[in-house]
Design a protein around this motif. Structure first.
Motif, short mmCIF file in Angstrom:
data_model
loop_
_atom_site.label_atom_id
_atom_site.label_comp_id
_atom_site.label_asym_id
_atom_site.label_seq_id
_atom_site.Cartn_x
_atom_site.Cartn_y
_atom_site.Cartn_z
N LEU A 177 0.83 -1.21 0.00
CA LEU A 177 0.00 0.00 0.00
C LEU A 177 0.86 1.25 0.00
N HIS A 178 1.98 1.20 0.74
CA HIS A 178 2.88 2.34 0.77
C HIS A 178 3.48 2.59 -0.60
N GLN A 179 3.89 1.53 -1.27
CA GLN A 179 4.51 1.67 -2.58
C GLN A 179 3.51 2.20 -3.61
N LEU A 180 2.26 1.79 -3.49
CA LEU A 180 1.23 2.29 -4.40
C LEU A 180 1.12 3.81 -4.28
N GLN A 181 1.24 4.29 -3.05
CA GLN A 181 1.19 5.73 -2.82
C GLN A 181 2.44 6.40 -3.40
N VAL A 182 3.59 5.78 -3.21
CA VAL A 182 4.85 6.35 -3.70
C VAL A 182 4.84 6.50 -5.22
N ILE A 183 4.31 5.48 -5.92
CA ILE A 183 4.34 5.55 -7.39
C ILE A 183 3.15 6.32 -7.95
N GLY A 184 2.29 6.83 -7.05
CA GLY A 184 1.19 7.67 -7.51
C GLY A 184 0.04 6.90 -8.15
N CYS A 186 -3.62 5.11 -8.32
CA CYS A 186 -4.90 5.43 -7.70
C CYS A 186 -5.92 4.37 -8.10
N LYS A 187 -6.98 4.30 -7.30
CA LYS A 187 -8.00 3.29 -7.55
C LYS A 187 -9.07 3.86 -8.46
N ILE A 188 -9.24 3.21 -9.60
CA ILE A 188 -10.28 3.64 -10.54
C ILE A 188 -11.20 2.45 -10.78
N ARG A 193 -4.61 1.69 -10.67
CA ARG A 193 -4.06 2.09 -11.97
C ARG A 193 -2.94 3.07 -11.76
N ILE A 194 -1.94 2.96 -12.61
CA ILE A 194 -0.90 3.97 -12.63
C ILE A 194 -1.21 4.87 -13.82
N LEU A 195 -0.97 6.14 -13.65
CA LEU A 195 -1.32 7.07 -14.73
C LEU A 195 -0.27 7.07 -15.82
N ARG A 236 -13.35 14.57 -11.57
CA ARG A 236 -13.01 15.21 -10.31
C ARG A 236 -12.02 14.37 -9.50
N GLU A 237 -12.18 13.03 -9.56
CA GLU A 237 -11.26 12.16 -8.80
C GLU A 237 -9.83 12.35 -9.30
N MET A 238 -9.68 12.57 -10.60
CA MET A 238 -8.34 12.73 -11.18
C MET A 238 -7.73 14.06 -10.76
#
Lengths: 390, 111
Positions: A177-184, A186-188, A193-195, A236-238
């Motif tokens: 979960l921490h790494q997901l935040q680090v790489i930016g 988000c949950k779609i 998903r990574i942008l 808006r989420e983006m």
């Protein structure tokens, strides 16, 4: 048939042991029905894990067929290795120690204990870095590039929920979960998903242009107004996601604001510029870079650690994109890769590219001692490969 | 996983050498021996014709006993795969390292 007290006493007599010198209770040990099945195995616990188990927490073993298994607690990852012992280890349920026998006055005279299993090896644990490179790799299979993307409708790529990632990544839940935040990420629609980088920059540009046209201070960007003004252009989420990624959220008088992060924005802008060519003239790049960031922000080369490398030996000096996350995760492979890019490195230059390899309490210096050889070049200490590069 | 309810506490018995069945038909159900303690707390194990003296050791690193769900082969070097449950914790071992003393049951008479 179970042994009787008479049989036990007879054995004592044959063995010439004096019952008066022994505690009254005896354990008659026999092999239980499952004992030889090999379904039980032993796991040696590192400090803290025993307490976690007793508190009811789980430990999970993760790894696909081609991966070495790791053990994950709630927030740490451990390598697993078999340790052989020359002795035989028997595991006995319900076997009491002398203290327990002494304090338990009601203990009966004969305790028939069944050996549940035996082994001549056990699993040893060693704390390790979580194997997170795969996380980025999985999410990069299908980056998100906006709601208007043609791609998503026809996409045949896998999308990953939190549960999917937990079963595929060799790391603890907290580390993932921490790494997901680090790489930016988000949950779609329930999937992580990574942008796509260009889409991410498009979103960022919407925000920075709005900040400029509204003359908001970079330290006080109002969330509501952003959503109002930009909601017609992007989901808006983006918009909120990009503010969270590139700003620091705070509340003032009940309203949500963001303090924009200069270092992060300058860094992303640099990546956007550098990805378009193999390398750039350094001074030209620095000029364009400063002009490209929002008014009021100052660019500095140290913002680009682990993202870009300056070649001071070329005339004129140049700069090129080198992302640490694109390099191998294994220590030796990482060093091979780095020495393939450049023969000799100063500690200052190489540190951002090996920092993430440090195990708990390990220093960059220790890594360099192990994987590199040092020498002096023009009065400066440099590091090169221990082995000849082909 | 850990699981609901308190974990059982087992004990490890460490012996030198290998354990082999005396009779054919495997180990399951067969006797190993009698475990006594002296009044001073020294474990004494009588196995077949041997007496083993040992000591009680509190483990610095406790063990967890894992049981594989659904049975299957022993864990392999590349890693255990499949679902494991922690069945018990082991914080104490009885270590029998001294050479076994044979029990002499029949002394031939001198003629």
């Amino acid at each position: 048939a179970m042994r009787s007290r008479a049989e036990v006493d007879a054995t004592l007599q044959t063995a010439k042991l004096n019952p008066a010198e022994l505690l009254p209770a005896v354990h008659c040990l026999s092999f239980g029905p499952q004992a030889g099945g090999g379904e039980c195995c032993l796991l040696q616990l590192e400090p803290g894990l025993c307490a976690e188990l007793e508190a009811g927490h789980s430990l999970i073993i993760r790894g696909e067929k081609d991966e070495h298994a790791v053990l994950c607690s709630k927030d740490k990852t451990y390598d697993m290795k078999i340790a052989d012992t020359s002795n035989m280890l028997l595991f006995v349920p319900g076997c009491k120690t002398p203290e327990q026998l002494n304090t338990d006055s009601a203990s009966c005279n004969i305790i028939h204990s069944q050996i549940a299993g035996f082994s001549n090896n056990y699993w040893e644990l060693r704390g390790c870095r979580p194997k997170l490179k795969k996380l980025r790799k999985l999410l990069m299979e299908d980056p998100y590039d906006g709601p208007d993307s043609q791609k998503d409708q026809t996409s045949t790529f896998s999308k990953y929920t939190t549960e999917d990632l937990l079963s595929l990544i060799q790391a603890s839940e907290e580390e993932i979960l921490h790494q997901l935040q680090v790489i930016g990420a988000c949950k779609i629609e329930g999937y992580w998903r990574i942008l796509d980088f260009d889409y991410e920059m498009k979103l960022l540009n919407h925000v920075t242009q709005l900040i400029d046209s509204e003359s908001w201070p970079l330290t006080k960007v109002p969330l509501c107004a952003c959503l109002e003004e930009l909601g017609s252009l992007e989901p808006r989420e983006m918009i909120e996601h990009i503010l969270v990624r590139y700003g620091r959220k705070y509340v003032d008088a009940g309203e949500v604001f963001f303090e924009m992060r200069e270092d992060k924005i300058c860094r992303a802008t640099a990546q956007m510029l550098l990805q378009n060519a193999v390398k750039f003239n350094l001074s030209e790049f620095e000029e364009v870079w400063q002009q490209s960031v929002p008014e009021g922000m100052t660019t500095r080369l140290d913002q680009l650690q682990g993202l870009a490398l300056v070649d001071k030996s070329s005339r004129p000096e140049t700069i090129f994109l080198l992302k640490v996350e694109d390099l191998p995760e294994d220590n030796q492979e990482r060093f091979n890769s780095l020495f393939g890019i450049r023969e000799k490195w100063t500690e200052v230059d190489i540190t951002p590219y090996i920092q993430d390899l440090c195990a708990e309490k390990q220093t960059v210096g220790a890594l360099l001692t192990k994987y590199a050889r040092s020498s002096m070049l023009n009065g400066v200490k440099v590091y090169n490969s221990r082995r000849p590069i082909s | 996983s850990g699981g609901a309810g308190a974990l059982a506490q087992w004990v490890l018995v460490e012996l030198q050498g290998e354990v082999e069945p005396r009779q054919s038909g495997g180990l399951a159900g067969s006797l190993l021996g009698d475990l006594h303690y002296t009044c001073e707390g020294v474990p004494v194990l009588i196995v077949g014709h041997h007496i083993l003296y040992g000591k009680v050791v509190q483990l610095e690193k406790p063990f967890a006993v894992l049981v594989k769900r659904g049975g299957g082969p022993q864990p392999s070097p590349t890693g255990p795969h499949g679902h494991y449950t922690v069945t018990a914790l082991i914080k104490t071992k009885l270590l029998f390292k001294t050479r076994p003393k044979p029990i002499i049951t029949h002394v031939p008479k001198k003629v």
